[in-house]
Design an enzyme around this catalytic site. Structure first.
Site, PDB file in Angstrom:
ATOM      1  N   CYS A  57       2.736   8.065   4.101  1.00 13.38           N
ATOM      2  CA  CYS A  57       3.800   6.883   3.711  1.00 13.38           C
ATOM      3  C   CYS A  57       4.290   6.159   4.646  1.00 13.38           C
ATOM      4  CB  CYS A  57       4.790   7.742   2.892  1.00 13.38           C
ATOM      5  SG  CYS A  57       4.268   8.616   1.542  1.00 13.38           S
ATOM      6  N   HIS A  67       2.113   8.765  -6.110  1.00 12.23           N
ATOM      7  CA  HIS A  67       1.237   7.922  -5.289  1.00 12.23           C
ATOM      8  C   HIS A  67      -0.071   8.757  -4.935  1.00 12.23           C
ATOM      9  CE1 HIS A  67       4.650   5.154  -3.642  1.00 12.23           C
ATOM     10  NE2 HIS A  67       3.904   4.273  -4.750  1.00 12.23           N
TER      11      HIS A  67
END
Ligand code: ARG
Length: 294
Positions: free
Chosen positions: A284, A190
Site C-alpha cells: 500500500c 483492496h
C-alpha cells in the site's frame, strides 16, 4: 528490459512426480513512488482496520516508513517521493494514487470523500515529472490497490472500492486484458490486501477473500499459486512487493515467508505496525512506476 522477460515460466513437474526445481530468480530494479507519512493519523474510519480512538505514533510511522524506503534503495530500486499534503492522512498509501503500466498513468478516483483530493494531487505530480500519457478516469478506481499486473494481464479488484466499470476503462486505456475479481471480505477491501503478484506468472493469495467464481478464475490461471492462511492474510502478509527475487512483506506472515523461501524467493520481513492502523502495509505504501523511463 521488458517487464515480462524477467523469469522463465515455472517448469512442469518431472515425469517421476518429484517436484520441479524452482526457476532461477532474478531481481529486476524498479522505479517506485512513495509518500512520507508526515501527516499520517487515523481520524476517520473507511475500513475495518481503522479505529480513530486508537492513537497513532506518527514519529514511529515515519521511522518504519524510512526503513522500508531504505530497504528498497539497498536492493537497487529507485524511490521517488511525492510531498504529502496536510489533511490527507491516507496519502501515505501511494499504491492508491494512480496506476502506471508501460509508462501510462491512469489517475485514481476515490470512493470516499476523505480521500478524493489525493487523485488530482498524484496526477499533478505525474504531470510535473513529465509523464504525458495520463488519463483522468470517469469511474471510481483506487489505483494500484485494485489493479495489479501479472505479465501481460491486469488483475482487477472490485467489490468494495473500484467500480467494475473502471475495469473496462483500464483495459481500453492500457490495451491489456483485464481479469475482474470480486472481493467479499471487508478486511480485504483492496485487491492488494488479498493477492500479491510475485513474478509475471506467479501469485500468492487468500482464496476466502474472493467470491467462489473469482476463486475458480484464480485457480485456473494460477494453479500453482501460494495460498495464504487466514492468519497470514490477517497480518497483511499479502500486501507484499516482489522484484522477482526479493519479496518484502509484513514480518508477522511467517508461513508465507516459509513458503516463499521454499519457492526460491528471498522474503524480507518488514515491521510497518503503525501504518497497519490505517489498513495498509508494504504494498500500500509503494506505487510501482512500471515501464516509466528514468
Ligand atoms: N486507509 C486507507 C483506505 O482505507 C488504506 C489504503 C490501503 N491501500 C492499499 N493499497 N490497500 O483507503
Amino acid at each position: 528490459m521488458p517487464w515480462t522477460s524477467t523469469l522463465p515460466s515455472r517448469p512442469a513437474p518431472r515425469p517421476d512426480g518429484s517436484p520441479a526445481p524452482s526457476p532461477v530468480r532474478v531481481a529486476v530494479p524498479r522505479r517506485l513512488l512513495m509518500c512520507r507519512p508526515q501527516y499520517f493519523e487515523v481520524s476517520y474510519r473507511i475500513n475495518p482496520w481503522m479505529d480513530p480512538d486508537r492513537p497513532v505514533d506518527t514519529p514511529l510511522a515515519l521511522a518504519q516508513w524510512e526503513h522500508l524506503r531504505g530497504l528498497y534503495e539497498s536492493l537497487g530500486h529507485t524511490v521517488e517521493v511525492i510531498d504529502p499534503l496536510p489533511g490527507l492522512p491516507d496519502m501515505v498509501y501511494a499504491a492508491n494514487g494512480a496506476t502506471v503500466f508501460d509508462g501510462k498513468v491512469l489517475g485514481a478516483r476515490f470512493r470516499h470523500l476523505q480521500r478524493t483530493a489525493e487523485g488530482p494531487a498524484y496526477l499533478d505530480w505525474f504531470a510535473r515529472q513529465g509523464f504525458t500519457d495520463i488519463l483522468w478516469p470517469e469511474h471510481v478506481n483506487e489505483g494500484a490497490g485494485d489493479f495489479l499486473r501479472a505479465g501481460g494481464t491486469i488483475l482487477a479488484g472490485t467489490g468494495f472500492r473500484t467500480d467494475p466499470r473502471a475495469h473496462a476503462e483500464a483495459q481500453e486505456f492500457f490495451g491489456l486484458p483485464v481479469v475482474g475479481l470480486t472481493l467479499v471480505d471487508p478486511r480485504h477491501y483492496h485487491l492488494d490486501t488479498a493477492l500479491a503478484v510475485l513474478s509475471p506468472d506467479e501469485i500468492m493469495y487468500y482464496p476466502e477473500a474472493f467470491t467462489p467464481g473469482s476463486r475458480e478464475v484464480l485457480r485456473s490461471i494460477f494453479p500453482d499459486a501460494i495460498v495464504a492462511s487466514g492468519e497470514d492474510a490477517a497480518a497483511f502478509g499479502l500486501n507484499a512487493f516482489s522484484d522477482g527475487l526479493n519479496v518484502l512483506l509484513p514480518k508477522a506472515a511467517t508461513d508465507l515467508i516459509r513458503q516463499l523461501r521454499d519457492r526460491g524467493f528471498q522474503p524480507i520481513g518488514v515491521d510497518l505496525a503503525e501504518l497497519l492502523k490505517g489498513g495498509g502495509s508494504v504494498k500500500c505504501c509503494t506505487l510501482e512506476l512500471q515501464g516509466a523511463r528514468d
